[in-house]
Design a protein around this motif. Structure first.
Motif, PDB file in Angstrom:
ATOM      1  N   ILE A   1       0.859  -1.185   0.000  1.00  0.00           N
ATOM      2  CA  ILE A   1       0.000   0.000   0.000  1.00  0.00           C
ATOM      3  C   ILE A   1       0.894   1.234   0.000  1.00  0.00           C
TER       4      ILE A   1
ATOM      5  N   TRP B   1      -1.912   5.215   2.945  1.00  0.00           N
ATOM      6  CA  TRP B   1      -1.859   5.180   4.423  1.00  0.00           C
ATOM      7  C   TRP B   1      -2.190   6.552   5.006  1.00  0.00           C
TER       8      TRP B   1
ATOM      9  N   ILE C   1      -5.914   7.008   4.845  1.00  0.00           N
ATOM     10  CA  ILE C   1      -6.575   6.201   5.876  1.00  0.00           C
ATOM     11  C   ILE C   1      -6.428   6.870   7.237  1.00  0.00           C
TER      12      ILE C   1
ATOM     13  N   LEU D   1     -13.542   7.200   6.438  1.00  0.00           N
ATOM     14  CA  LEU D   1     -12.644   6.054   6.544  1.00  0.00           C
ATOM     15  C   LEU D   1     -12.947   5.025   5.459  1.00  0.00           C
ATOM     16  N   ARG D   2     -14.232   4.749   5.217  1.00  0.00           N
ATOM     17  CA  ARG D   2     -14.598   3.806   4.152  1.00  0.00           C
ATOM     18  C   ARG D   2     -14.104   4.296   2.798  1.00  0.00           C
TER      19      ARG D   2
ATOM     20  N   CYS E   1     -10.386   3.680   2.545  1.00  0.00           N
ATOM     21  CA  CYS E   1     -10.012   2.262   2.490  1.00  0.00           C
ATOM     22  C   CYS E   1     -10.468   1.567   1.215  1.00  0.00           C
TER      23      CYS E   1
ATOM     24  N   ALA F   1      -8.769  -1.881  -0.339  1.00  0.00           N
ATOM     25  CA  ALA F   1      -9.385  -2.866   0.557  1.00  0.00           C
ATOM     26  C   ALA F   1      -8.744  -4.235   0.440  1.00  0.00           C
TER      27      ALA F   1
ATOM     28  N   LEU G   1      -5.428  -4.349   2.157  1.00  0.00           N
ATOM     29  CA  LEU G   1      -5.503  -4.191   3.613  1.00  0.00           C
ATOM     30  C   LEU G   1      -5.799  -5.513   4.331  1.00  0.00           C
ATOM     31  N   ARG G   2      -6.310  -6.505   3.619  1.00  0.00           N
ATOM     32  CA  ARG G   2      -6.695  -7.765   4.259  1.00  0.00           C
ATOM     33  C   ARG G   2      -5.525  -8.450   4.956  1.00  0.00           C
TER      34      ARG G   2
END
Length: 66
Positions: free
Chosen positions: A2, A7, A10, A22-23, A26, A30, A33-34
């Motif tokens: 990322i 970052w 976020i 935030l959504r 991200c 997404a 980020l997992r």
């Protein structure tokens, strides 16, 4: 990985205090980020299997009976 810009976005979304901000920050990363999220959860909660689906279903049952 990322990017630093992602970052930063976020972090700004977290600081904003809005779930929507935030959504939005991200969403583009997404999938990436997992892995870090899973690593953090394993570190803090142990490597056991999380049962979030069962917990959510239990909460829904409780809400219907209340």
């Amino acid at each position: 990985g990322i990017s630093g810009n992602a970052w930063t976005a976020i972090e700004a979304g977290l600081a904003h205090g809005s779930g929507a901000a935030l959504r939005a920050a991200c969403a583009p990363v997404a999938a990436a980020l997992r892995v870090p999220l899973r690593m953090l959860l394993d570190y803090h909660l142990g490597a056991g299997k999380l049962r979030t689906r069962q917990v959510w279903q239990g909460l829904q049952r409780l809400a219907r009976t209340a």
